[in-house]
Design a protein around this motif. Structure first.
Motif, mmCIF file in Angstrom:
data_model
loop_
_atom_site.group_PDB
_atom_site.id
_atom_site.type_symbol
_atom_site.label_atom_id
_atom_site.label_comp_id
_atom_site.label_asym_id
_atom_site.label_seq_id
_atom_site.Cartn_x
_atom_site.Cartn_y
_atom_site.Cartn_z
ATOM 1 N N VAL A 88 1.020 -1.408 0.082
ATOM 2 C CA VAL A 88 0.061 0.617 0.088
ATOM 3 C C VAL A 88 0.702 1.346 -0.275
ATOM 4 O O VAL A 88 1.899 1.385 0.552
ATOM 5 C CB VAL A 88 -0.613 0.007 1.307
ATOM 6 C CG1 VAL A 88 -1.683 1.037 1.527
ATOM 7 C CG2 VAL A 88 -1.530 -1.197 0.889
ATOM 8 N N ASP A 89 0.713 2.201 -1.219
ATOM 9 C CA ASP A 89 1.422 2.877 -1.112
ATOM 10 C C ASP A 89 1.216 4.738 -0.693
ATOM 11 O O ASP A 89 1.907 5.849 -0.725
ATOM 12 C CB ASP A 89 1.460 3.313 -2.803
ATOM 13 C CG ASP A 89 2.988 1.807 -3.312
ATOM 14 O OD1 ASP A 89 3.408 1.600 -2.111
ATOM 15 O OD2 ASP A 89 2.570 1.992 -4.237
ATOM 16 N N VAL A 90 -0.258 4.675 -0.413
ATOM 17 C CA VAL A 90 -0.734 5.766 0.239
ATOM 18 C C VAL A 90 -0.934 6.409 1.933
ATOM 19 O O VAL A 90 -0.413 5.467 2.227
ATOM 20 C CB VAL A 90 -2.721 5.859 -0.580
ATOM 21 C CG1 VAL A 90 -3.120 5.263 -1.327
ATOM 22 C CG2 VAL A 90 -3.238 5.313 0.734
ATOM 23 N N ALA A 91 -0.622 7.397 2.099
ATOM 24 C CA ALA A 91 -0.386 8.338 3.207
ATOM 25 C C ALA A 91 -1.828 7.580 4.015
ATOM 26 O O ALA A 91 -3.051 7.083 3.101
ATOM 27 C CB ALA A 91 -0.721 9.348 3.247
ATOM 28 N N LEU A 92 -1.016 6.936 5.496
ATOM 29 C CA LEU A 92 -2.028 6.270 6.550
ATOM 30 C C LEU A 92 -1.992 6.266 7.194
ATOM 31 O O LEU A 92 -1.145 7.410 8.145
ATOM 32 C CB LEU A 92 -1.446 4.198 6.644
ATOM 33 C CG LEU A 92 -1.595 3.680 5.415
ATOM 34 C CD1 LEU A 92 -1.044 2.712 5.700
ATOM 35 C CD2 LEU A 92 -2.734 3.676 4.834
ATOM 36 N N ALA A 93 -3.372 7.372 7.789
ATOM 37 C CA ALA A 93 -2.991 8.578 8.911
ATOM 38 C C ALA A 93 -3.776 7.274 10.259
ATOM 39 O O ALA A 93 -4.673 6.598 10.205
ATOM 40 C CB ALA A 93 -3.899 9.565 8.882
ATOM 41 N N SER A 94 -3.044 7.497 11.508
ATOM 42 C CA SER A 94 -3.639 6.968 12.819
ATOM 43 C C SER A 94 -4.761 8.046 13.655
ATOM 44 O O SER A 94 -4.235 7.948 14.169
ATOM 45 C CB SER A 94 -2.327 6.798 13.500
ATOM 46 O OG SER A 94 -3.145 5.763 14.703
ATOM 47 N N ASP A 95 -5.959 7.287 13.563
ATOM 48 C CA ASP A 95 -7.079 7.518 13.671
ATOM 49 C C ASP A 95 -7.431 7.077 15.240
ATOM 50 O O ASP A 95 -8.515 6.443 15.510
ATOM 51 C CB ASP A 95 -8.274 8.038 13.504
ATOM 52 C CG ASP A 95 -9.661 9.147 13.782
ATOM 53 O OD1 ASP A 95 -9.518 9.488 14.807
ATOM 54 O OD2 ASP A 95 -10.319 8.378 13.387
ATOM 55 N N ALA A 96 -6.792 7.069 16.513
ATOM 56 C CA ALA A 96 -6.235 6.689 17.703
ATOM 57 C C ALA A 96 -7.291 6.244 18.379
ATOM 58 O O ALA A 96 -8.245 4.724 19.015
ATOM 59 C CB ALA A 96 -5.292 6.305 17.839
ATOM 60 N N ASP A 97 -8.223 7.718 18.064
ATOM 61 C CA ASP A 97 -9.649 7.364 19.247
ATOM 62 C C ASP A 97 -10.427 7.717 18.724
ATOM 63 O O ASP A 97 -11.736 7.888 18.737
ATOM 64 C CB ASP A 97 -9.160 8.980 19.944
ATOM 65 C CG ASP A 97 -9.551 10.729 19.475
ATOM 66 O OD1 ASP A 97 -9.464 9.936 18.057
ATOM 67 O OD2 ASP A 97 -8.834 11.733 19.929
ATOM 68 N N GLY A 98 -10.632 7.759 17.062
ATOM 69 C CA GLY A 98 -11.788 7.862 16.394
ATOM 70 C C GLY A 98 -12.843 9.142 15.937
ATOM 71 O O GLY A 98 -13.446 9.073 15.600
ATOM 72 N N SER A 99 -12.141 9.892 16.742
ATOM 73 C CA SER A 99 -12.301 11.424 16.357
ATOM 74 C C SER A 99 -12.601 12.024 15.167
ATOM 75 O O SER A 99 -14.177 12.244 15.097
ATOM 76 C CB SER A 99 -11.550 12.326 17.126
ATOM 77 O OG SER A 99 -10.763 12.490 16.796
#
Length: 295
Positions: A88-99
């Motif tokens: 997977v080459d797209v950027a991946l963001a971490s939405d840890a708290d689900g906000s």
């Protein structure tokens, strides 16, 4: 989300090209189309589908003036492993708290009370308006990719000077990559592969020339007009060089010394004319032309 709504901007820790850095979607708005892809997890039961979705979106955004980011409630370290193992080459963001997931209305609650992300997709145009959205109707559902392709193309800014410069620059960079590959094949004496690479480079530079030329006609400011003008001149010279080099490789494969040298000299002359000319990257060009800055 429903209706015509402006994107909820966010900045999250993430993984970009294998490195850990913040993904600030707000800074993308105005400079490119943005595709947000929400998915449940990196290594859950449906991770294969999520990876397939992200790869498909990456391919589609590569055809247009768009950037994509995958968003899931996983750590950046999980994201980095997932990106490497699933290609997977797209950027991946971490939405840890689900906000962020909750802000987009695609969060549900799992059996253990945790936030569960529904597989979904949002397309955001240059104004920051959500113009297309999709939410999986069941666990096996995938978007209608042809419909998504049509939507992305419909808002790709061939009608703006900045958009033409961005897409022209992308084609120019791809042409440079093929050109380098062709030269490497020449050094190895692989004339057929070299000729093929130079033909690909010629096609990319030709497309870049057309994009820059269109951008000149649509220019809405002196700076972006200068960038498109310079891009047209540089791409045209590289286009000429690539065609001469394709002839050089073909002549070399047939041991035609006279034609080989004639094509080589013509290619070298074209390349000398642009050797010291550089093109600004689209983000720099856009900010110079518009004066826009995003938090």
């Amino acid at each position: 989300m429903g209706g015509q709504q402006f994107v909820t901007e966010f900045s999250l820790p993430g993984v970009v090209d294998g490195g850990i850095e913040r993904v600030n979607v707000g800074s993308w708005i105005g400079d490119s189309i943005v595709v947000l892809v929400f998915y449940p997890s990196d290594f859950g039961p449906r991770s294969g589908q999520s990876a397939a979705l992200l790869r498909a979106v990456d391919e589609l955004t590569g055809e247009t003036d768009a950037r994509a980011v995958g968003i899931a409630p996983e750590s950046v370290y999980s994201h980095r492993r997932f990106a490497a193992e699933a290609d997977v080459d797209v950027a991946l963001a971490s939405d840890a708290d689900g906000s962020v997931t909750e802000a987009y209305g695609v969060a549900s609650t799992g059996e253990a009370g945790q936030v569960v992300t529904e597989r979904s997709l949002f397309v955001v145009d240059y104004r920051g308006v959500v113009v297309h959205e999709w939410v999986a109707s069941d666990t096996g559902a995938m978007p209608e990719f042809e419909r998504l392709r049509t939507r992305l193309r419909s808002i790709t800014p061939d009608g703006s000077a900045r958009g033409c410069y961005r897409t022209g620059y992308a084609r120019y960079r791809e042409g440079r990559r093929y050109l380098s590959s062709g030269l490497e094949h020449c050094e190895a004496g692989d004339w057929g592969l070299a000729a093929s690479a130079f033909d690909e480079a010629s096609e990319e530079f030709g497309d870049a020339t057309n994009r820059f030329t269109k951008g000149q006609g649509l220019a809405d400011g002196d700076d972006i007009n200068e960038n498109n003008s310079r891009g047209r001149v540089v791409a045209t010279k590289y286009w000429e060089a690539a065609e001469w080099l394709a002839g050089f490789a073909t002549a070399a494969s047939k041991d035609n010394v006279e034609a080989r040298e004639e094509n080589r000299e013509a290619a070298e002359q074209a390349l000398r004319e642009v050797r010291d000319v550089t093109l600004p990257e689209p983000d720099a060009a856009s900010k110079t032309a518009t004066g826009k800055h995003h938090a």
